[in-house]
Each structure stands twice: as C-alpha cells, then as structure tokens.
Scaffold this active site. Structure first.
Site, PDB file in Angstrom:
ATOM      1  N   LYS A 113       0.831  -1.209   0.000  1.00  0.00           N
ATOM      2  CA  LYS A 113       0.000   0.000   0.000  1.00  0.00           C
ATOM      3  C   LYS A 113       0.865   1.259   0.000  1.00  0.00           C
ATOM      4  CE  LYS A 113      -4.206  -1.906   0.564  1.00  0.00           C
ATOM      5  NZ  LYS A 113      -5.596  -1.944   0.818  1.00  0.00           N
ATOM      6  N   LYS A 195      -3.922 -10.880  -6.887  1.00  0.00           N
ATOM      7  CA  LYS A 195      -5.255 -11.120  -6.321  1.00  0.00           C
ATOM      8  C   LYS A 195      -6.268 -10.101  -6.839  1.00  0.00           C
ATOM      9  CE  LYS A 195      -5.848  -8.454  -2.113  1.00  0.00           C
ATOM     10  NZ  LYS A 195      -7.096  -8.220  -1.463  1.00  0.00           N
ATOM     11  N   LYS A 198     -10.162  -4.451  -4.987  1.00  0.00           N
ATOM     12  CA  LYS A 198     -11.031  -3.342  -5.397  1.00  0.00           C
ATOM     13  C   LYS A 198     -10.234  -2.092  -5.742  1.00  0.00           C
ATOM     14  CE  LYS A 198     -12.528  -2.874  -0.687  1.00  0.00           C
ATOM     15  NZ  LYS A 198     -13.153  -3.794   0.068  1.00  0.00           N
TER      16      LYS A 198
HETATM   17  P1  ATP Z   1      -7.991  -3.667  -1.250  1.00  0.00           P
HETATM   18  O1  ATP Z   1      -7.880  -4.307  -2.556  1.00  0.00           O
HETATM   19  O2  ATP Z   1      -8.303  -2.206  -1.316  1.00  0.00           O
HETATM   20  O3  ATP Z   1      -6.873  -4.019  -0.325  1.00  0.00           O
HETATM   21  P2  ATP Z   1      -9.711  -5.735  -0.619  1.00  0.00           P
HETATM   22  O4  ATP Z   1     -10.407  -5.978  -1.878  1.00  0.00           O
HETATM   23  O5  ATP Z   1      -8.594  -6.650  -0.202  1.00  0.00           O
HETATM   24  O6  ATP Z   1      -9.269  -4.251  -0.579  1.00  0.00           O
HETATM   25  P3  ATP Z   1     -10.733  -5.727   2.100  1.00  0.00           P
HETATM   26  O7  ATP Z   1     -11.841  -4.925   2.659  1.00  0.00           O
HETATM   27  O8  ATP Z   1      -9.370  -5.316   2.484  1.00  0.00           O
HETATM   28  O9  ATP Z   1     -10.841  -5.753   0.520  1.00  0.00           O
HETATM   29  O10 ATP Z   1     -10.960  -7.257   2.446  1.00  0.00           O
HETATM   30  C1  ATP Z   1     -12.123  -7.793   2.991  1.00  0.00           C
HETATM   31  C2  ATP Z   1     -12.026  -9.315   3.071  1.00  0.00           C
HETATM   32  O11 ATP Z   1     -12.013  -9.865   1.764  1.00  0.00           O
HETATM   33  C3  ATP Z   1     -10.756  -9.840   3.757  1.00  0.00           C
HETATM   34  O12 ATP Z   1     -11.092 -10.957   4.573  1.00  0.00           O
HETATM   35  C4  ATP Z   1      -9.880 -10.254   2.607  1.00  0.00           C
HETATM   36  O13 ATP Z   1      -8.978 -11.272   2.971  1.00  0.00           O
HETATM   37  C5  ATP Z   1     -10.917 -10.769   1.621  1.00  0.00           C
HETATM   38  N1  ATP Z   1     -10.425 -10.675   0.240  1.00  0.00           N
HETATM   39  C6  ATP Z   1     -10.054  -9.549  -0.409  1.00  0.00           C
HETATM   40  N2  ATP Z   1      -9.659  -9.830  -1.660  1.00  0.00           N
HETATM   41  C7  ATP Z   1      -9.794 -11.172  -1.816  1.00  0.00           C
HETATM   42  C8  ATP Z   1      -9.552 -12.066  -2.897  1.00  0.00           C
HETATM   43  N3  ATP Z   1      -9.090 -11.644  -4.053  1.00  0.00           N
HETATM   44  N4  ATP Z   1      -9.811 -13.385  -2.713  1.00  0.00           N
HETATM   45  C9  ATP Z   1     -10.279 -13.835  -1.532  1.00  0.00           C
HETATM   46  N5  ATP Z   1     -10.528 -13.042  -0.474  1.00  0.00           N
HETATM   47  C10 ATP Z   1     -10.292 -11.734  -0.595  1.00  0.00           C
END
Ligand code: ATP
Ligand code: LTN
Length: 329
Positions: A113, A195, A198
């Site tokens: 980040k 991965k 968002k």
């Molecule tokens: P950012 O991409 O901005 O870091 P994010 O998409 O990872 O955000 P978070 O709110 O940080 O979203 O994560 C919420 C939950 O979703 C966490 O438990 C995280 O591990 C899970 N998660 C996020 N992305 C994935 C993914 N690609 N596959 C599986 N689980 C995910």
C-alpha cells in the site's frame, strides 16, 4: 455470549467484489450458526487512504447492506461500524505500545500500500495492523474468517496477544484465523498472478457484486486463459484454475466435480458458463441488496442496535486491559 466468538471485518470502500464474497463473507454466513459473531465495517481503517467524505458514508452503508444481503441476519449477528465503538481506537493506542516497529515494517500489505500511495504514507497505514489486532482482541475472539491476504495480520495479532498475556495474565484470547480451503485467494481476471482487488486500476480485473449482468458476463468472457485449450486445475494454468475455483465456489461443487464437468468444453463456452453461474448465485443477493439499501429506517435501526451491542461487549475487555497496565478506571 455463550458460543465461541467470531470477529471479522471489511473496509468501508463500498464496491464489494467476488473475492470479498468468496474469500470472506460467504464463510461468515456459513459459520455464523456455531458461533456468536460480530461483523464490523472497519471504517477507521478506511481512512488510511484518502476518501471523499460523502462517498465514504455511502460506501460504509453499502457494505453493511451487503452483509445482510449476503446472508448475515442482524438479529443473530452483531453488525456495526467500527467508529461507533470508541473502545477499538482506545485499545489500538494501548496495543501500539506493545507492538514493535520492526514487526510492522515486515507487513507486506504495508509495503504494497505504501508503494501504491507514495504521496500519502501516513502513520495510520503503518499502524493499521495494530488497529486490526485491537478489533479482534477486544471481543476475546476465537476465530477470524478472512481471505489468504490477511494471514500475516492474524499472525501479528496472535503475537501481540501472547506478549500482552505473558506480561499481565490471561487477558486476551489468542485467536485462530479461518482461511477457507477454496476461494481464499480469487485472482484478477486479466492478471491471474495477482489477487482480485477493489483498488485495482483495471476494472476488468475485478467483478463487483453490483456490476450489471452483461458487464459480469463480459468480464468473464475477456478473462485471461492460456493457449493449450485444456481445462485443468494446475499452478501452470493460473487463469483457468482461478475460473475453476470461482465456478466450484458458486455452485458448491468440489474441484474434481468441476474439472470433470468441463473436461471436454472449449475455453469460450467455459468462460460464459462461469459467468452465468456467478450471476445465478448472486441474483437473490443482488435483489435483496437493492431492496435493503432503500430501507433507510431499517438500516438505521440495525446500525444503532449493532453499535449498542458491540459497545456492551467491548467495554469489559477494555477495562480489564486498563486495570492490567495501570490506568485509572
Ligand atoms: P484492497 O484491494 O483495497 O486491499 P480488498 O479488496 O482486499 O481491498 P478488504 O476490505 O481489504 O478488501 O478485504 C475484505 C475481506 O475480503 C478480507 O477478509 C480479505 O482477505 C478478503 N479478500 C479480499 N480480496 C480477496 C480475494 N481476491 N480473494 C479472496 N478473499 C479476498
Ligand atoms: N485488514 C482487513 C480488514 C480488517 C479485519 C479486521 C479483518 C480490519 N480489522 C479484523 C478481520 C478482523 C482486510 O481485509 N483488509
């Protein structure tokens, strides 16, 4: 609370995606009958990246509405905003004093980040995992269902809890992570080495739960595969393996069943079938979200109720911690 406790949370940036659902929320709903559960919208964490105030308020509400729409019953689970329970921030301050800079420097999420937000590497971004530890430890949580990317933060939480307990006795429960056997790491559709996220600059990588049906199908049609036209789950086929995983998750099939089903299918048909299966699985949840988000009074009630219940559970732990470290009560 009678059963073992689950805590988990999601940031308040509202665009819920397929990875969030399959890696996290879907398991929250599945586990929720065997545990007493708190599911939080971690809005304080969201401030580590600059947000538009109006958009943030709306997104936080969207996330909470998605929790309910994806199957978390607010009468059986505590759903609330982190910022409504001041004990999170108070405990985070105390735990900051029990966490080493060296430990935080090793966090891969912080490294990623800060590389992405070079103009705003703020102290909150650095101590983000400490606030996360406070979220979890405040409720004497036993299990934390999260996606694979949160493994390291959970390890840190356990280390801090153990360190604190060693100094002051049995104050915290040392929590376990629950990382699902399938769906813990949904990959970006255009770049299956990364991965799904968002904050990805390329929207085609990420399937948002609120995308229009034709957009969802289009994103799957364009998903990157490979050139040998064989549908197999294998590390040398990350694109195909990701699609097989997604299909297995949304249809509740095992990987073996999915592979057998598509053994003789061409890539083009396969990708459309995955998109359609995702849409089908999402349909009832999307309808429920649309209904809920308009029901202002109901959502306000859930939010107020959740804050009250979470607050009542958080305060006793915070008092114990204050007593332990010598702060006046
Ligand atoms: P950012 O991409 O901005 O870091 P994010 O998409 O990872 O955000 P978070 O709110 O940080 O979203 O994560 C919420 C939950 O979703 C966490 O438990 C995280 O591990 C899970 N998660 C996020 N992305 C994935 C993914 N690609 N596959 C599986 N689980 C995910
Ligand atoms: N960092 C987590 C969100 C989060 C969380 C938590 C998850 C904040 N506090 C406590 C589980 C338990 C993320 O998913 N990015």
């Amino acid at each position: 609370m009678q059963k073992p406790i689950i805590f988990s949370g999601m940031q308040a940036t509202g665009i819920f995606h397929l990875g969030n659902w399959l890696g996290a929320t879907r398991n929250w709903a599945r586990l929720s009958s065997d545990y007493d559960c708190l599911y939080c919208v971690v809005d304080l964490h969201t401030l580590t990246v600059r947000q538009d105030p109006k958009a943030l308020r709306q997104s936080a509400r969207n996330v909470l509405a998605w929790y309910i729409a994806l199957g978390l019953d607010p009468t059986a689970n505590i759903l609330y905003y982190q910022s409504h329970v001041p004990a999170h921030a108070e405990l985070a301050w105390i735990l900051n004093c029990y966490t080493y800079v060296g430990e935080l420097n090793r966090m891969t999420q912080f490294k990623e980040k800060s590389a992405k937000n070079e103009e705003n590497i703020n102290a909150g971004l650095f101590t983000y995992p400490v606030l996360q530890a406070a979220d979890i430890l405040l409720y004497r949580t036993h299990l934390v269902p999260v996606g694979d990317d949160q493994r390291q933060h959970l390890e840190l939480t356990r280390d801090v809890a153990q360190r604190f307990n060693q100094a002051y006795g049995d104050i915290f429960v040392v929590p376990e992570a629950y990382i699902p056997p399938m769906g813990a790491r949904i990959m970006a559709l255009q770049n299956p080495e990364r991965k799904m996220s968002k904050s990805d600059d390329n929207q085609a990588n990420c399937v948002f739960l609120s995308d229009e049906p034709d957009v969802i199908i289009k994103k799957f049609k364009r998903a990157v595969t490979d050139s040998d036209n064989q549908i197999r789950n294998s590390p040398d086929k990350p694109g195909i393996s990701n699609l097989l995983t997604i299909y297995s998750c949304v249809t509740n099939r095992t990987m073996e069943e999915t592979c057998a089903e598509f053994k003789h299918t061409g890539y083009g048909d396969f990708k459309v079938k995955v998109g359609e299966a995702v849409l089908e699985a999402l349909r009832p949840h999307r309808n429920e979200f649309e209904r809920l988000i308009k029901d202002t009074a109901y959502l306000d009630g859930v939010i107020a109720d959740g804050a009250r219940k979470a607050q009542a559970l958080a305060v006793p732990t915070l008092i114990k911690v204050k007593e332990a470290v010598g702060l006046p009560i």
